[in-house]
Design an enzyme around this catalytic site. Sequence first.
Site, PDB file in Angstrom:
ATOM      1  CG  ASP A 119       2.498   1.419   7.957  1.00  0.00           C
ATOM      2  OD1 ASP A 119       2.230   0.919   6.861  1.00  0.00           O
ATOM      3  OD2 ASP A 119       1.712   1.438   8.913  1.00  0.00           O
TER       4      ASP A 119
ATOM      5  CG  HIS B 113      -0.448   0.243   2.521  1.00  0.00           C
ATOM      6  ND1 HIS B 113      -0.280   1.509   3.017  1.00  0.00           N
ATOM      7  CD2 HIS B 113      -0.052  -0.606   3.501  1.00  0.00           C
ATOM      8  CE1 HIS B 113       0.183   1.435   4.254  1.00  0.00           C
ATOM      9  NE2 HIS B 113       0.343   0.169   4.569  1.00  0.00           N
TER      10      HIS B 113
ATOM     11  CG  HIS C  15       0.214   3.826  12.408  1.00  0.00           C
ATOM     12  ND1 HIS C  15      -1.114   3.515  12.437  1.00  0.00           N
ATOM     13  CD2 HIS C  15       0.692   3.267  11.274  1.00  0.00           C
ATOM     14  CE1 HIS C  15      -1.436   2.786  11.374  1.00  0.00           C
ATOM     15  NE2 HIS C  15      -0.349   2.622  10.661  1.00  0.00           N
TER      16      HIS C  15
ATOM     17  CD  GLU D 223      -2.958  -1.432   5.033  1.00  0.00           C
ATOM     18  OE1 GLU D 223      -2.818  -2.488   5.671  1.00  0.00           O
ATOM     19  OE2 GLU D 223      -2.706  -0.322   5.540  1.00  0.00           O
ATOM     20  CD  GLU D 224      -1.874   2.733   7.261  1.00  0.00           C
ATOM     21  OE1 GLU D 224      -2.539   2.227   8.176  1.00  0.00           O
ATOM     22  OE2 GLU D 224      -0.636   2.634   7.189  1.00  0.00           O
TER      23      GLU D 224
ATOM     24  CG  ASP E 172       1.848  -3.285   5.329  1.00  0.00           C
ATOM     25  OD1 ASP E 172       2.558  -2.328   5.696  1.00  0.00           O
ATOM     26  OD2 ASP E 172       0.608  -3.236   5.286  1.00  0.00           O
TER      27      ASP E 172
END
Lengths: 341, 318
Positions: free
Chosen positions: B154, B59, B294, B184-185, B207
Amino acid sequence: MRQTLKTLCGLFGPSGCEDAVRAWLRGQLEPLADQILEDPAGNLLVYKKGAKHLRHTVLLSAYMDEPGLIVREIEDDGFLRFAPVGSADCRYLPGKKVLLGSSGIPGILGMKPIHLTSKEERQTIPKTKELYIDVGARSKEEAEKLVPLGTYGCFASEPLELSDQLLCAKALPGRAGCAVLLELAKQALPVDTWFAFTVQHRIGSKGAFGAAFRIKPDLALILDGYPAGVCPDKANAPCLQPGSGPVIAYMDHSALYDRSLTALLEGVAREKEIPFQPGVWRRTDTEARGIQRSLGGCKAAVLGLTVRDPDSPLGCCSVADVLAMKSLAEGFLAKLEDNYG
Amino acid sequence: MDKLLQKLIPPVSVSGNEAAISKVIAALGRKYGEISTDHLGNLVIHKPGMGRRIMLAAHMDTIGLMVSHVDQEGFARFQPVGGLRLAPLLGQRVRFEGGGVGVVCADRDVKPEDLKPEVMYVDLFGQSVRVGETAVFYGEPLFFGSSVVSPYLDNRLGCAVCLKALELLSHTDNEIFCVFTVQEEVGLRGAGPAAYSISPDLAIAVDICGLADCPGEDRPNSLTISGGPVIKLMDARVLCHQTVIDLLERAGRDLNLTTQRYVTKRGGTDAGAIFNTRGGVPSGVLSIPIRYTHTPNEIADLRVAEQCAALLAKAIAY
């Protein structure tokens, strides 16, 4: 438009039982459509040729269903217990009149009389399971004859006009979209267009999935209602208000909307000098859940109507907003040829 | 890998708005195959072949924030897009897609435990942004030895691994669809439609995976940052298909790499969405271990990322 909207909102159509709405719409659309079909889920899919054929398949969608209830148990003394259907807001139910089944058997929602309640009970909203429907039956057998288990119900509510600005009715979020689509279909269209009047939106856009699979849209414009007062929790943030124009949403709980189509809608709004309310929030759901990501996916945008108390027997919207929605949708179709011809 | 990251980290492409990163990846990937984009914005590098149809999915979107309202004093209120953690966001600089820069603050009277988006705002010090505009952590990758510290490893690191794998790929009959997916998130929304269009025989999501090899009582996994490529067996969204696990582990053995197996009850990757597409697609996940997922400062060991690329190139060539 006003009359179409009032007629549509007056029809019986809780999620899972949209037959009356579909039949009425079909009657209206038969003479206008180039192709019309009902899919197995019950969606009404209508194709109308326009001045141009686009390489891309265009879909406009709105949903037919409304929140309601379903009879789940009949007491020995003939009272009905029920479950909410389609995220019905049961706070609105006590003391209201409901219609049950397509023949519209009237019932009223009673609750414990005031002199038998405690102080605490008087200050809280009764739980749904404490409520019952009285259809005037004296026994279980009598009630079963009138309204067998599984009978659907919805608010009995006649549309009402408040001043010349506001229209109040049940079922507004979905039916306003249906009314806009129907009025559009009465006109000559700039491009070939599919209209989907879907079922079971309120239980998770169940109908929209099937409609998208059949139509295979490349571009979709989804019509929906948004509750007035949706805003960040801060006092100084503006809430959505009826009369301030249609909502063009960038994000909600169901989707992030396509940037190019959103920009297209904004462009139309500016060109036609139609005010609009931009929308960014995380709690509401539209049919994008079913349409945007079906098959290989499509570009989707949403055009919303702000409705005060959308799930009540008398939600409240601005007729000017509904007309503006139609005007924006019209402009949207007209612009597609330049952008997606 | 570091050169790739320097190009892949900066584009502001929060979920639903992946045009900027898509453009960068398309420019980097053009030499590996034919480029196409679908309606949702998924970017596909297609390398034709007569063998198995293999889909890679990395992603390219990131978490971020979206302006929901700008008040009269010019402070922007926002809603998170994706799994944005609020505590690390506080006090950060953010960069808007339109070029603006702001600082994330909380209302004066808010206690740390009461943080929620509604009591936070972006101070724009006079710049203007529009409702619907998105922003990301302001930060560029820093390289120390084999380590990289950066926001959005990420999953820009996953994107880099895929591009590197395409570069390393030796001759193969397999038909490769390397997909840089969108959204994706916000719940694996892009990969399913991409897989529907491609209809692959097998899919590998690439990922990052979060690590527990840092201080703290709770140690939910035994992965380490330099312990080698991670082959996932299970997460909240998928039980990886045995054929894909075998394929990845075989490639690891053939390259004499140490790999780490990973079982978790949490999280999900694009494999979760691809698995359920059409009649079902055997899917698995190759993960690059990182710390502090994140946050503005995710950390990875680039040697492991290089190993992941080599392993991937090997696996898709069988």
